[in-house]
Design a protein around this motif. Structure first.
Motif, PDB file in Angstrom:
ATOM      1  N   ILE A  76      69.896  60.801  59.226  1.00  0.00           N
ATOM      2  CA  ILE A  76      70.780  60.441  60.253  1.00  0.00           C
ATOM      3  C   ILE A  76      70.529  59.258  59.289  1.00  0.00           C
ATOM      4  CG2 ILE A  76      69.969  58.597  62.293  1.00  0.00           C
ATOM      5  CD1 ILE A  76      69.198  61.579  63.444  1.00  0.00           C
ATOM      6  N   VAL A  80      72.256  53.750  63.867  1.00  0.00           N
ATOM      7  CA  VAL A  80      72.730  55.200  64.341  1.00  0.00           C
ATOM      8  C   VAL A  80      71.437  54.583  65.957  1.00  0.00           C
ATOM      9  CG1 VAL A  80      72.527  57.384  65.155  1.00  0.00           C
ATOM     10  CG2 VAL A  80      72.461  56.937  62.749  1.00  0.00           C
ATOM     11  N   VAL A 100      76.728  55.059  63.878  1.00  0.00           N
ATOM     12  CA  VAL A 100      76.744  55.535  64.343  1.00  0.00           C
ATOM     13  C   VAL A 100      76.886  55.806  66.212  1.00  0.00           C
ATOM     14  CG1 VAL A 100      77.671  58.308  65.397  1.00  0.00           C
ATOM     15  CG2 VAL A 100      77.619  57.462  62.486  1.00  0.00           C
TER      16      VAL A 100
END
Length: 237
Positions: A76, A80, A100
């Motif tokens: 990750i 995020v 994201v």
């Protein structure tokens, strides 16, 4: 970046993505998605250093507390944000880039029992709507949007929108506001509108050429067409 720097950055992201955040105190009790990411940072470091059992224990405790299932081996990136968090599943070989935005109920799942790469790769600046399922070793490229409850089983090009079951992909410019994830194309409506207009053009051409009088039928069809178009406009409001 150090682990502490990453965690500190994770706690700063909700302020940029959620207008409902009014104080830092709310982060402790009302943002399970943030805690899921932070806990994953820790379990991921443990996993990479070979402490796989401890990593799985941390991941399991995090799943119990946040209702978000992230495998310790998943990659990750930075900034995020998992909004609301509940029901999110991120598989072992999933890779998520930077910036994201993921909403509740999203699954980044695998469709194979092999031990290689079997989960999706999500590139930078992607937005994944609530309930979306992205399955298999596919890639969602930069600046793309995945519509709510869509099922994506193939690659999505950059600056594209994927909607439907299975998802259909449309190449379109991204919206300026990340929170405008509700503004999605309705492919079926667009196709129906195209077909209706095409039929109208053909009818007009036939009348011009052969002098066919279908005025009565034309009035009835025009009423049906108008009702259909008005219904489509109401749905988009």
């Amino acid at each position: 970046m150090t682990l502490w720097q990453l965690i500190k950055e994770d706690f700063s992201i909700p302020k940029q993505n959620d207008p409902a955040l009014h104080s830092k105190f709310e982060l402790i009790f009302n943002y399970p998605g943030v805690w899921a990411i932070v806990n994953h940072r820790i379990s991921n470091r443990l996993y990479k250093k070979g402490f796989k059992l401890f990593a799985r224990i941390v991941g399991g405790l995090s799943q119990f507390l946040t209702n978000t299932d992230i495998h310790p081996c998943a990659t990750i990136g930075r900034r995020v944000f998992i909004d609301h968090g509940f029901g999110v599943v991120i598989g072992e070989t999933a890779i998520i880039g930077d910036d994201v935005l993921i909403y509740q109920g999203v699954t980044l799942g695998g469709v194979s029992l092999t031990h290689g790469k079997r989960h999706p790769t999500i590139k930078n600046n992607v937005i994944i709507g609530s309930g979306a399922k992205i399955l298999g070793n596919i890639t969602i490229h930069e600046n793309s949007k995945i519509g709510a409850n869509s099922v994506v089983i193939c690659d999505v090009e950059e600056n594209s929108t994927a909607v439907g079951v299975p998802a259909r992909i449309i190449k379109r410019k991204n919206l300026q506001n990340k929170l405008d994830h509700n503004v999605l194309p309705d492919i079926n409506k667009e196709m129906f509108e195209y077909l209706l207009k095409r039929v109208a053009i053909l009818e007009h051409a036939l009348k011009e050429k052969d002098g066919i009088d279908v005025s009565k039928e034309d009035e009835e069809l025009e009423e049906i067409y108008s009702n259909f178009i008005n219904a489509m406009k109401k749905d988009t409001k």
